[in-house]
Write an enzyme that holds these catalytic residues in place. Structure first.
Site, PDB file in Angstrom:
ATOM      1  N   GLY A  38       0.776  -1.236   0.000  1.00  0.00           N
ATOM      2  CA  GLY A  38       0.000   0.000   0.000  1.00  0.00           C
ATOM      3  C   GLY A  38       0.808   1.289   0.000  1.00  0.00           C
ATOM      4  CG  ASN A  72       1.706   3.234  -5.775  1.00  0.00           C
ATOM      5  OD1 ASN A  72       2.111   4.262  -6.313  1.00  0.00           O
ATOM      6  ND2 ASN A  72       2.308   2.061  -5.908  1.00  0.00           N
ATOM      7  CG  LEU A  97     -10.843  -4.625 -11.744  1.00  0.00           C
ATOM      8  CD1 LEU A  97     -11.211  -3.169 -12.009  1.00  0.00           C
ATOM      9  CD2 LEU A  97     -11.373  -5.070 -10.393  1.00  0.00           C
ATOM     10  CG  ASN A 103      -3.406  -0.632 -12.938  1.00  0.00           C
ATOM     11  OD1 ASN A 103      -3.319  -0.937 -11.739  1.00  0.00           O
ATOM     12  ND2 ASN A 103      -2.630  -1.199 -13.859  1.00  0.00           N
ATOM     13  CG  HIS A 136       2.047  -1.702 -15.394  1.00  0.00           C
ATOM     14  ND1 HIS A 136       1.703  -2.961 -14.965  1.00  0.00           N
ATOM     15  CD2 HIS A 136       3.157  -1.853 -16.165  1.00  0.00           C
ATOM     16  CE1 HIS A 136       2.543  -3.845 -15.474  1.00  0.00           C
ATOM     17  NE2 HIS A 136       3.429  -3.195 -16.208  1.00  0.00           N
ATOM     18  CD  GLU A 150     -13.432  -3.487 -22.558  1.00  0.00           C
ATOM     19  OE1 GLU A 150     -12.704  -3.535 -23.572  1.00  0.00           O
ATOM     20  OE2 GLU A 150     -13.908  -2.424 -22.123  1.00  0.00           O
ATOM     21  CG  ASP A 162      -1.154  -3.935 -17.572  1.00  0.00           C
ATOM     22  OD1 ASP A 162      -1.846  -3.467 -16.645  1.00  0.00           O
ATOM     23  OD2 ASP A 162      -0.287  -4.804 -17.401  1.00  0.00           O
ATOM     24  CB  ALA A 190       7.970   6.797 -11.778  1.00  0.00           C
ATOM     25  CD  GLU A 191       5.047   2.008  -8.915  1.00  0.00           C
ATOM     26  OE1 GLU A 191       4.056   1.694  -8.239  1.00  0.00           O
ATOM     27  OE2 GLU A 191       5.972   1.209  -9.149  1.00  0.00           O
TER      28      GLU A 191
HETATM   29  C1  GAR Z   1       3.434  -1.188  -7.339  1.00  0.00           C
HETATM   30  O1  GAR Z   1       4.758  -1.204  -7.804  1.00  0.00           O
HETATM   31  C2  GAR Z   1       2.452  -1.170  -8.495  1.00  0.00           C
HETATM   32  O2  GAR Z   1       2.906  -0.409  -9.570  1.00  0.00           O
HETATM   33  C3  GAR Z   1       2.417  -2.643  -8.828  1.00  0.00           C
HETATM   34  O3  GAR Z   1       2.380  -3.287  -7.580  1.00  0.00           O
HETATM   35  C4  GAR Z   1       3.094  -2.506  -6.628  1.00  0.00           C
HETATM   36  C5  GAR Z   1       2.234  -2.281  -5.410  1.00  0.00           C
HETATM   37  O4  GAR Z   1       2.958  -1.653  -4.382  1.00  0.00           O
HETATM   38  N1  GAR Z   1       1.277  -2.946  -9.656  1.00  0.00           N
HETATM   39  C6  GAR Z   1       1.309  -3.835 -10.643  1.00  0.00           C
HETATM   40  O5  GAR Z   1       2.290  -4.515 -10.903  1.00  0.00           O
HETATM   41  C7  GAR Z   1       0.019  -3.967 -11.434  1.00  0.00           C
HETATM   42  N2  GAR Z   1       0.225  -4.726 -12.633  1.00  0.00           N
HETATM   43  P1  GAR Z   1       2.211  -0.928  -3.168  1.00  0.00           P
HETATM   44  O6  GAR Z   1       1.215  -1.938  -2.583  1.00  0.00           O
HETATM   45  O7  GAR Z   1       3.314  -0.606  -2.198  1.00  0.00           O
HETATM   46  O8  GAR Z   1       1.538   0.301  -3.708  1.00  0.00           O
END
Ligand code: GAR
Length: 207
Positions: free
Chosen positions: A12, A14, A94, A108, A110, A148, A151, A180-181
């Site tokens: 969690g 993000n 989903l 989302n 990624h 649908e 990614d 980035a994220e």
């Molecule tokens: C993140 O790096 C996110 O981008 C990735 O999972 C991680 C979750 O981290 N998502 C994917 O790979 C989706 N295809 P978090 O729980 O610390 O946010």
């Protein structure tokens, strides 16, 4: 005020970036009304509780079949009255009932520059393992609308991150998150809350 539901499966970080951005004003006019996890022990649920956000755990094991699980996910979303759904490390694909019902209202994050290292099987650390294996020098993260496919939805924001010489999947994952994220996910939510994201012929225009 834009009501947001965040769906999570893991740590969690993000989700935390969103909570912090709302608290410090980087995101205006938005509120996280519910955090939904498919894992009861996801640390993300504790982060939500600490921030005083309502949580729901909807697990596959608590439902007799995939259909019942999918229906429970949809119900958890509908009950929250969320207008935007944010997938923040949600590792369940989903069901179509949800992508259809919330068309243009699910985003989302990624951990790569889509269309590289994405699609089925590309999640979490796997993405960074594959990027290192391929020897790319630049990777990054993408925020996109969910359709649908896996990614395949319209791209909202992307940010590039350099790969470093001695990177391991873990160090690269951490840098992609930090650089980035945790930046572009709150930015995308702020843009959507401000009505600045427009879909035009399947592509995103930022107003
Ligand atoms: C993140 O790096 C996110 O981008 C990735 O999972 C991680 C979750 O981290 N998502 C994917 O790979 C989706 N295809 P978090 O729980 O610390 O946010």
């Amino acid at each position: 005020m834009l009501n947001i539901a965040v769906m999570v499966s893991g740590g969690g970080t993000n989700l935390q970036a969103l909570i912090d951005s709302i608290a410090d004003g980087r995101i205006h006019d938005a509120k996280i009304v519910r955090v939904i996890s498919n894992k009861k022990d996801a640390y993300a649920l504790q982060r939500a509780e600490q921030a005083g956000i309502q949580t729901a755990a909807v697990t596959r094991a608590d439902h007799p079949d995939k259909k019942a699980f999918d229906e429970a996910l949809l119900k958890a979303l509908e009950e929250s009255e969320a207008e935007l759904v944010v997938l923040a490390g949600f590792l369940v694909v989903l069901p179509e009932e949800i992508t259809r019902r919330y068309k243009g209202r699910i985003i989302n994050i990624h951990p790569s520059l889509i269309p590289s290292f994405c699609g089925e099987g590309f999640y979490g650390l796997r993405v960074h393992e594959e990027a290192l294996k391929r020897g790319v020098k630049v990777t990054g993260a993408t925020v996109h609308f969910v359709d649908e496919g896996c990614d395949t939805g319209p791209i909202i924001l992307q940010k590039a991150v350099y790969v470093e010489k001695n990177d391991t999947p873990e160090t690269l994952q951490r840098r992609v998150m930090e650089q980035a994220e945790w930046k572009i996910l709150p930015e995308a939510v702020e843009l959507i809350a401000g009505g600045r994201v427009k879909l035009n012929n399947g592509r995103v225009e930022i107003l």
